[in-house]
Design a protein around this motif. Structure first.
Motif, PDB file in Angstrom:
ATOM      1  N   VAL A 153      10.916  -3.151  -7.998  1.00 31.21           N
ATOM      2  CA  VAL A 153       9.375  -3.423  -6.862  1.00 31.21           C
ATOM      3  C   VAL A 153       9.077  -4.268  -5.940  1.00 31.21           C
ATOM      4  O   VAL A 153       9.451  -5.235  -6.536  1.00 31.21           O
ATOM      5  CB  VAL A 153       8.652  -2.918  -7.025  1.00 31.21           C
ATOM      6  CG1 VAL A 153       6.810  -2.711  -6.058  1.00 31.21           C
ATOM      7  CG2 VAL A 153       8.848  -1.403  -7.663  1.00 31.21           C
ATOM      8  N   THR A 154       9.853  -4.115  -4.813  1.00 29.84           N
ATOM      9  CA  THR A 154       9.785  -5.214  -3.468  1.00 29.84           C
ATOM     10  C   THR A 154       9.070  -5.177  -2.391  1.00 29.84           C
ATOM     11  O   THR A 154       8.974  -3.065  -1.747  1.00 29.84           O
ATOM     12  CB  THR A 154      10.400  -6.160  -3.693  1.00 29.84           C
ATOM     13  OG1 THR A 154      10.331  -7.177  -2.728  1.00 29.84           O
ATOM     14  CG2 THR A 154      11.879  -5.303  -3.033  1.00 29.84           C
ATOM     15  N   LEU A 198       9.875   4.140  -0.118  1.00 30.86           N
ATOM     16  CA  LEU A 198       9.128   4.778  -0.312  1.00 30.86           C
ATOM     17  C   LEU A 198       7.574   4.190   0.685  1.00 30.86           C
ATOM     18  O   LEU A 198       7.635   3.003   1.344  1.00 30.86           O
ATOM     19  CB  LEU A 198       7.998   4.284  -1.946  1.00 30.86           C
ATOM     20  CG  LEU A 198       6.812   5.409  -2.638  1.00 30.86           C
ATOM     21  CD1 LEU A 198       7.719   5.964  -2.587  1.00 30.86           C
ATOM     22  CD2 LEU A 198       5.972   3.925  -3.264  1.00 30.86           C
ATOM     23  N   LEU A 199       7.321   5.441   1.530  1.00 28.48           N
ATOM     24  CA  LEU A 199       6.373   5.071   2.415  1.00 28.48           C
ATOM     25  C   LEU A 199       5.478   6.078   2.292  1.00 28.48           C
ATOM     26  O   LEU A 199       5.891   7.302   1.839  1.00 28.48           O
ATOM     27  CB  LEU A 199       7.570   5.632   4.440  1.00 28.48           C
ATOM     28  CG  LEU A 199       8.362   4.494   4.255  1.00 28.48           C
ATOM     29  CD1 LEU A 199       9.110   4.928   5.577  1.00 28.48           C
ATOM     30  CD2 LEU A 199       7.306   2.683   4.289  1.00 28.48           C
ATOM     31  N   ALA A 200       4.535   5.676   2.585  1.00 26.70           N
ATOM     32  CA  ALA A 200       3.067   6.712   1.442  1.00 26.70           C
ATOM     33  C   ALA A 200       2.753   6.866   0.656  1.00 26.70           C
ATOM     34  O   ALA A 200       2.602   8.452   0.809  1.00 26.70           O
ATOM     35  CB  ALA A 200       2.619   7.183   3.123  1.00 26.70           C
ATOM     36  N   GLY A 232       0.811  -1.411   0.217  1.00 28.36           N
ATOM     37  CA  GLY A 232      -0.159  -0.014  -0.035  1.00 28.36           C
ATOM     38  C   GLY A 232       0.713   1.054  -0.080  1.00 28.36           C
ATOM     39  O   GLY A 232       0.607   2.277  -0.049  1.00 28.36           O
ATOM     40  N   ALA A 233       1.835   1.149  -0.093  1.00 24.61           N
ATOM     41  CA  ALA A 233       3.143   2.285  -0.142  1.00 24.61           C
ATOM     42  C   ALA A 233       3.107   3.154  -1.569  1.00 24.61           C
ATOM     43  O   ALA A 233       3.535   4.002  -1.553  1.00 24.61           O
ATOM     44  CB  ALA A 233       4.179   1.786   0.102  1.00 24.61           C
ATOM     45  N   GLY A 234       2.075   2.854  -2.243  1.00 23.62           N
ATOM     46  CA  GLY A 234       2.013   3.122  -3.540  1.00 23.62           C
ATOM     47  C   GLY A 234       3.533   2.501  -5.111  1.00 23.62           C
ATOM     48  O   GLY A 234       3.798   3.202  -5.315  1.00 23.62           O
ATOM     49  N   LYS A 235       4.396   1.154  -4.847  1.00 25.57           N
ATOM     50  CA  LYS A 235       5.154   0.962  -5.695  1.00 25.57           C
ATOM     51  C   LYS A 235       4.572   1.149  -6.855  1.00 25.57           C
ATOM     52  O   LYS A 235       5.479   1.365  -7.862  1.00 25.57           O
ATOM     53  CB  LYS A 235       5.975  -0.190  -4.506  1.00 25.57           C
ATOM     54  CG  LYS A 235       6.396  -0.002  -3.331  1.00 25.57           C
ATOM     55  CD  LYS A 235       7.378  -1.094  -2.552  1.00 25.57           C
ATOM     56  CE  LYS A 235       5.945  -2.537  -2.096  1.00 25.57           C
ATOM     57  NZ  LYS A 235       4.905  -2.977  -1.789  1.00 25.57           N
ATOM     58  N   THR A 236       4.015  -0.533  -6.595  1.00 25.13           N
ATOM     59  CA  THR A 236       3.788  -0.395  -8.335  1.00 25.13           C
ATOM     60  C   THR A 236       2.902   0.785  -8.745  1.00 25.13           C
ATOM     61  O   THR A 236       3.160   0.650  -9.673  1.00 25.13           O
ATOM     62  CB  THR A 236       2.315  -1.557  -7.878  1.00 25.13           C
ATOM     63  OG1 THR A 236       2.734  -2.724  -7.565  1.00 25.13           O
ATOM     64  CG2 THR A 236       1.746  -1.908  -9.465  1.00 25.13           C
ATOM     65  N   PHE A 254      11.393  -3.454 -15.786  1.00 27.89           N
ATOM     66  CA  PHE A 254      10.673  -2.832 -14.565  1.00 27.89           C
ATOM     67  C   PHE A 254       9.566  -4.050 -14.308  1.00 27.89           C
ATOM     68  O   PHE A 254       9.076  -5.442 -14.872  1.00 27.89           O
ATOM     69  CB  PHE A 254       9.298  -1.985 -15.158  1.00 27.89           C
ATOM     70  CG  PHE A 254       9.750  -0.611 -15.396  1.00 27.89           C
ATOM     71  CD1 PHE A 254      10.071   0.449 -14.505  1.00 27.89           C
ATOM     72  CD2 PHE A 254       9.783  -0.519 -16.409  1.00 27.89           C
ATOM     73  CE1 PHE A 254      10.456   2.057 -15.039  1.00 27.89           C
ATOM     74  CE2 PHE A 254      10.363   0.766 -17.222  1.00 27.89           C
ATOM     75  CZ  PHE A 254      10.475   1.876 -16.471  1.00 27.89           C
ATOM     76  N   LEU A 255      10.261  -4.551 -12.615  1.00 28.52           N
ATOM     77  CA  LEU A 255       9.558  -5.714 -12.267  1.00 28.52           C
ATOM     78  C   LEU A 255       8.882  -5.933 -11.095  1.00 28.52           C
ATOM     79  O   LEU A 255       9.800  -4.720 -10.013  1.00 28.52           O
ATOM     80  CB  LEU A 255      10.730  -6.417 -11.787  1.00 28.52           C
ATOM     81  CG  LEU A 255      11.900  -6.321 -13.002  1.00 28.52           C
ATOM     82  CD1 LEU A 255      13.264  -7.458 -11.778  1.00 28.52           C
ATOM     83  CD2 LEU A 255      11.224  -7.847 -13.560  1.00 28.52           C
ATOM     84  N   ASP A 256       7.768  -5.570 -11.257  1.00 28.40           N
ATOM     85  CA  ASP A 256       6.688  -5.458 -10.131  1.00 28.40           C
ATOM     86  C   ASP A 256       6.729  -7.124  -8.781  1.00 28.40           C
ATOM     87  O   ASP A 256       5.387  -7.829  -9.764  1.00 28.40           O
ATOM     88  CB  ASP A 256       4.877  -4.740 -10.399  1.00 28.40           C
ATOM     89  CG  ASP A 256       4.289  -4.943  -9.872  1.00 28.40           C
ATOM     90  OD1 ASP A 256       4.906  -4.491  -8.053  1.00 28.40           O
ATOM     91  OD2 ASP A 256       3.397  -4.561 -10.208  1.00 28.40           O
ATOM     92  N   GLU A 257       7.357  -6.843  -7.660  1.00 33.41           N
ATOM     93  CA  GLU A 257       7.587  -8.017  -7.293  1.00 33.41           C
ATOM     94  C   GLU A 257       7.047 -10.011  -8.072  1.00 33.41           C
ATOM     95  O   GLU A 257       5.713 -10.450  -7.872  1.00 33.41           O
ATOM     96  CB  GLU A 257       5.792  -8.000  -7.021  1.00 33.41           C
ATOM     97  CG  GLU A 257       5.502  -6.585  -5.630  1.00 33.41           C
ATOM     98  CD  GLU A 257       5.537  -6.660  -4.004  1.00 33.41           C
ATOM     99  OE1 GLU A 257       6.211  -7.684  -3.619  1.00 33.41           O
ATOM    100  OE2 GLU A 257       5.361  -5.656  -3.752  1.00 33.41           O
ATOM    101  N   PRO A 258       7.816  -9.659  -8.622  1.00 34.47           N
ATOM    102  CA  PRO A 258       7.998 -10.344  -9.540  1.00 34.47           C
ATOM    103  C   PRO A 258       8.300 -12.151  -8.735  1.00 34.47           C
ATOM    104  O   PRO A 258       7.782 -13.384  -9.135  1.00 34.47           O
ATOM    105  CB  PRO A 258       9.006 -10.918 -10.555  1.00 34.47           C
ATOM    106  CG  PRO A 258       9.895 -10.189  -9.743  1.00 34.47           C
ATOM    107  CD  PRO A 258       8.839  -8.988  -8.715  1.00 34.47           C
TER     108      PRO A 258
END
Lengths: 359, 232
Positions: A189-190, A206-208, A40-44, A155-159
């Motif tokens: 992103v992880t 990245l926080l909030a 929920g930090a907005g990483k994706t 770009f790797l989104d929590e793969p």
């Protein structure tokens, strides 16, 4: 090294709410940047905005030029998501898909897809249907599909998030090798600190929706920028301290009634810094004479919490202190709640944060 | 009971001996319903894709109209098409009244909304992340839509078969605009109604068995398509 991708004053608004706001972020060529943060930090969202897959406000520059033609930009990069998202075709056809969409000739497609599948160790699956693959195999196909287009940024989104531990570890090792040998510029992103440390040169915390720290991976973990970053990267001991004295290479601090010596310098003009100690850096022993660490305290075990292959120990040393030991160490020391043990840590390990940044 | 047994025996005889009237009705049914279904696929799948994947003002209203169209009463459609192709109607110049093209037109109006509606539902049910993945791979909007249509092909086959199923067993519209002309516009359903009214249960049973076999085949293919596993 030069920045291949830069974001300035980047904002993403969803449902009338600003979910990401980044003042400045630069991605250096041939490096791997991990965007690390909790769920929920907005990483994706940030990754999708950087990959021109989500509308955003602000400026994204690719090789120094603003990204105006999103399609043209997307054809120079590649994205791997948490789920493999394969088509109901053969593995080879899936691996060729990005190339086919770019209009690459079939002969070249076939050879580049075969090379990518081989690099990911799944060449033998090429003619298999994507329907019958395991989760790990399918994610390897997804990565091969991305690598095959020879992206300027990957770009790797929590793969690895949906994979079991052995599969994840094997895939991380293989991916690290591919990224290293092909010098692919990567954004990962992880929420997993170990994944970030395994693959990234630099880490952006990245926080909030806000970028709280961007630094070399080891520095983020050794010197988190503020208490929230510290908490997220696993520095559980963030203790309010008072500077008692500063010698040539040693700062003496008072925490509750105890004196603690550290080699770190307090933030300029701050006599009341926060002392940060990683639980992994705290050594627990039964015999006070066995430790040579400069800081050593008697503490009562308040709580013992098994976490995976480790045990988290909450101590009362006159101030709260958390330590991590292996299950084997906990067993050898016969630790039990209520026991009095010696907790120690070296003066070189803690670092100090300015307290005014804690807000 | 004896009537039923006699009817079934007579039906078997007519099917085995390839009775001319039965074959004519079956082939007419396949021709008009096949043509209507083919046209509804050609028109319905692109329109359904637009509705399923597109976002534009009035989309929900159009979807409502399509959904309503999926339940159109065949006799109402028959009446509408009959007026259209009547000698003094807007399409009277085509001279289609009591011809196969009139039946095809009526069946197209019946099958079209089914194909459009089910295509839209099929494409809406595709994982939205797959669309994002295709976009990220450099697909244009058209490439993306084409790949998603191909990915949903089994559900689209189901949509087409549902359209075929709706028109092959329809009678009201076909009877009204086709006039049940022997050897031409007499299809399975209108022939069954006629033979039953004449008390020719054997012929009616034979025609009904063929119709049931067609409907069962459609059903079987649809079930297979819907139950097939999907990739991760």
């Amino acid at each position: 090294m030069s920045a291949i991708l830069e974001a300035r004053e980047l904002r993403v608004v969803r449902g009338g709410r600003e979910v990401v706001r980044i003042e400045a972020l630069a991605l250096e060529e041939a490096s791997t940047l991990a965007i690390l943060g909790p769920n929920g930090a907005g990483k994706t969202t940030l990754l999708l905005a950087l990959a021109a897959l989500l509308p955003s406000v602000g400026e994204v520059r690719f090789r120094g030029m603003p990204v105006v033609d999103a399609l043209a930009f997307r054809r120079r990069v590649a994205v791997v998501f948490q789920r493999p998202l394969l088509l109901d075709r053969s593995v080879r056809e899936n691996a060729e898909l990005g190339l086919a969409l770019r209009g690459v000739a079939s002969q070249v497609r076939r050879s580049r897809a075969a090379d990518a599948l081989a690099r990911l160790g799944i060449a033998h699956l090429a003619e298999r249907s994507a329907l019958g693959l395991s989760g790990g195999e399918a994610q390897r196909v997804s990565i091969a599909r991305a690598i095959a287009v020879d992206p300027e940024i990957l770009f790797l989104d929590e793969p690895f998030a949906a994979l079991d531990a052995p599969t994840r570890e094997a895939l991380i090792a293989d991916l690290a090798r591919v990224l290293r040998t092909r010098r692919v510029t990567t954004v990962l992103v992880t929420h997993d600190r170990d994944e970030a440390l395994s693959l990234a040169d630099r880490i952006a915390v990245l926080l909030a929706g806000r970028l709280r720290q961007l630094d070399l991976a080891e520095r983020v973990f050794a010197n988190p920028a503020d208490p929230e970053v510290a908490a997220f990267v696993g520095v559980e001991n963030v203790l309010p301290a008072r500077v008692e004295s500063i010698a040539a290479d040693l700062t003496t601090l008072r925490v509750a009634d105890q004196l603690i010596e550290v080699t770190a310098e307090p933030p300029a003009g701050d006599d009341f810094p926060l002392l940060c100690v990683r639980p992994d850096d705290v050594v627990i022993s039964r015999d006070p004479s066995t430790t040579s660490a400069r800081n050593s305290f008697a503490g009562t075990i308040v709580r013992l919490e098994p976490i995976g292959r480790r045990v988290r120990i909450v101590l009362d040393c006159g101030f709260p202190l958390v330590a991590n030991v292996t299950i084997r160490s906990a067993r050898d020391l016969a630790l039990a709640e209520g026991d009095v043990v010696t907790a120690s840590f070296k003066a070189t390990l803690p670092h100090l944060l300015a307290r005014h940044r804690a807000a | 009971m004896e009537l039923i047994v006699q009817g079934i025996v007579e039906a078997a005889r007519r099917i085995v001996t390839l009775d001319r009237d039965v074959l004519d009705a079956a082939s007419a049914s396949l021709a008009v319903s096949g043509t209507a279904t083919a046209l509804s696929i050609a028109i319905g799948i692109p329109l359904g894709a637009l509705l399923g994947l597109g976002r534009f003002p009035g989309r929900n209203a159009v979807l409502s109209v399509v959904n309503t169209g999926m339940g159109l009463p065949p006799v109402a459609v028959g009446l509408f098409v009959a007026v259209l192709v009547w000698r003094s109607g807007p399409l009277g110049g085509l001279d289609w009244y009591c011809t196969r093209p009139a039946i095809v037109m009526a069946q197209l109006i019946l099958a079209g909304p089914t194909v459009i509606g089910l295509t839209a539902v099929a494409l809406q049910s595709v994982d939205p992340m797959l669309r994002t993945q295709l976009t990220s791979l450099g697909a244009t909007g058209v490439q993306s839509a084409w790949l998603l249509v191909r990915e949903s092909r089994l559900l689209l086959i189901s949509a087409a078969l549902a359209g075929f199923g709706a028109v092959i067993s329809e009678i009201g519209a076909s009877l009204m605009v086709g006039c049940n002309v022997k050897g031409d516009t007499r299809i399975l359903t209108t022939a069954i109604a006629l033979e039953t009214s004449k008390g020719e249960f054997g012929t009616a049973f034979a025609l009904a068995f063929i119709l049931l076999a067609l409907v069962f085949a459609v059903s079987a293919v649809t079930t297979w398509a819907q139950q097939r596993p999907r990739p991760l």
